[in-house]
Scaffold this active site. Structure first.
Site, PDB file in Angstrom:
ATOM      1  N   LYS A 145      48.958  33.735  36.580  1.00 36.01           N
ATOM      2  CA  LYS A 145      48.794  33.027  37.859  1.00 36.01           C
ATOM      3  C   LYS A 145      49.522  33.780  38.988  1.00 36.01           C
ATOM      4  O   LYS A 145      49.002  33.897  40.100  1.00 36.01           O
ATOM      5  CB  LYS A 145      49.328  31.591  37.737  1.00 36.01           C
ATOM      6  CG  LYS A 145      48.496  30.705  36.819  1.00 36.01           C
ATOM      7  CD  LYS A 145      47.147  30.385  37.442  1.00 36.01           C
ATOM      8  CE  LYS A 145      46.218  29.652  36.514  1.00 36.01           C
ATOM      9  NZ  LYS A 145      44.896  29.378  37.084  1.00 36.01           N
ATOM     10  N   SER A 168      50.115  27.490  39.826  1.00 40.29           N
ATOM     11  CA  SER A 168      50.930  26.613  38.987  1.00 40.29           C
ATOM     12  C   SER A 168      52.410  26.783  39.295  1.00 40.29           C
ATOM     13  O   SER A 168      52.852  27.879  39.678  1.00 40.29           O
ATOM     14  CB  SER A 168      50.670  27.009  37.533  1.00 40.29           C
ATOM     15  OG  SER A 168      51.663  26.470  36.700  1.00 40.29           O
ATOM     16  N   TYR A 224      51.092  32.804  30.667  1.00 40.79           N
ATOM     17  CA  TYR A 224      50.252  31.963  31.532  1.00 40.79           C
ATOM     18  C   TYR A 224      50.729  32.071  32.985  1.00 40.79           C
ATOM     19  O   TYR A 224      49.940  32.351  33.902  1.00 40.79           O
ATOM     20  CB  TYR A 224      50.302  30.506  31.050  1.00 40.79           C
ATOM     21  CG  TYR A 224      49.724  29.545  32.051  1.00 40.79           C
ATOM     22  CD1 TYR A 224      48.355  29.504  32.295  1.00 40.79           C
ATOM     23  CD2 TYR A 224      50.554  28.689  32.788  1.00 40.79           C
ATOM     24  CE1 TYR A 224      47.824  28.639  33.237  1.00 40.79           C
ATOM     25  CE2 TYR A 224      50.027  27.821  33.720  1.00 40.79           C
ATOM     26  CZ  TYR A 224      48.670  27.793  33.949  1.00 40.79           C
ATOM     27  OH  TYR A 224      48.141  26.945  34.894  1.00 40.79           O
TER      28      TYR A 224
END
Ligand code: UDP
Length: 329
Positions: free
Chosen positions: A145, A117, A141
């Site tokens: 990643k 991402s 988040y």
């Protein structure tokens, strides 16, 4: 034809990739716990309803199916939730990915495609953002990643033959132009979906999170990319790895951006509905501008996006919202 194991193949992006792989004739197995995905979204191949935490089942599935490559979409993806519940994100996105990588190592599967991402960049210095910008996430988040990307790099460097392509998605939006699948998450937080649902009357008003950003109209700018162009990038990445390509990290975006206000205007135009919009405070953790430098994926993969058109992206998403409503999906 090669065999592809797709984790999260019943989810939004995963299901579009499964559709594309199926149309090309790949042998597909979707591994999904259906926590946010849907059985109806898996248009090709077999679906195994199981969790990545269940290593025994995972091992069994790998031994029986013997995939040539793994595409890993299964993950938790809601940024504000990751701030409230970071452990859930580390478990689902990091620990479960470790389970998957360990089983791959045990059974000797070497090719891996990872859903990364733009959140790994945090607040980037350069716009458009090249892949060489440091990993500097500003929410859990993005941390998960970035952590997996580091693991993948270490694994490649271990010399055991493991190879991966990590695709750093920008703002994925839109739906299958044929209207068979699309976004179907229970509590959407994304701008385009929320705007469409407000147009439909599901929400009373749409809030603009922040109007004092250092951008031309004061609202955040994002690189919205059609989900089918993202799916196409996966297919190219897969063929690249199966042909013996080396590990790569690539941005997936169009290299241009639209502000929140521009998106809202386009949603009003496409739907023909003038819904209520109010200005609200900034949402924590939002960088002002995220635009991909996509020169690497274009050059390396000869990736030619087909749907770089905000109106088309929103039209397909609107079409899907209406179908989803009609069919009670
Ligand atoms: N946004 C907004 N109102 C909403 C949802 C999102 O103003 O109801 C803004 C959000 O603050 C961000 C942009 O729209 O600047 C895109 O947000 P989204 O959640 O779609 O994607 P993100 O860039 O966070 O991955």
């Amino acid at each position: 034809m090669a065999k592809i194991l797709v984790t999260g193949g019943a989810g939004y992006i995963g299901s579009h990739v499964v559709k594309l792989l199926g149309e090309k004739g790949y042998d597909i197995l979707t591994y999904d716990n259906l926590s946010t995905g849907h059985e109806w979204a898996v248009l090709y191949g077999k679906l195994i309803k199981a969790d990545l935490a269940d290593k025994e089942t995972l091992r069994k599935v790998f031994k029986e199916f013997k995939p040539d490559a793994v595409m890993h979409f299964a993950a938790s993806i809601v940024v504000p939730e990751s701030v409230r519940d970071p452990l859930k994100y580390y478990r689902n996105n990091v620990v479960n990915t470790l389970n998957l990588l360990e089983v791959m190592e045990e059974v000797g599967v070497k090719n891996f495609i990872f859903s990364s991402s733009a959140a790994v960049y945090g607040v980037p210095e350069k716009i458009p953002i090249p892949e060489t910008e440091p990993l500097n996430p500003i929410n859990p988040y993005g941390e998960t990643k970035a952590t997996v990307e580091r693991i993948l790099r270490n694994l490649t460097n271990s010399g055991n033959g493991f190879k991966y392509v990590s695709l750093r998605y920008f703002n994925v939006a839109g739906a299958d132009p044929e209207g068979k699948i699309g976004f179907a998450y229970p509590e959407p937080t994304h701008l385009i979906i929320r705007a469409l649902k407000t147009a439909k009357g599901e929400f009373e008003k749409l809030e603009i999170y922040g109007t004092d950003y250092p951008t031309p109209d004061g609202t955040c700018v994002r690189d919205y990319i059609h989900v089918m162009d993202i799916a196409e990038a996966h297919l190219i990445a897969l063929e690249y790895l199966l042909d013996g390509g080396e590990s790569e990290v690539l941005n997936c975006g169009y290299g241009r951006g639209f502000s929140v206000r521009e998106v809202i205007e386009t949603v009003k135009k496409v739907t023909g509905i003038n819904f209520k919009v109010v200005e609200a405070p900034r949402r924590p953790g939002d960088p002002a501008v995220l635009i991909a430098d996509n020169s690497k994926i274009k050059k390396k993969f000869s990736w030619k996006p087909k749907y770089d058109n905000l109106e088309f992206i929103i039209k397909t998403a609107w079409n899907w919202e209406c179908i989803k409503n009609r069919d009670n999906l």
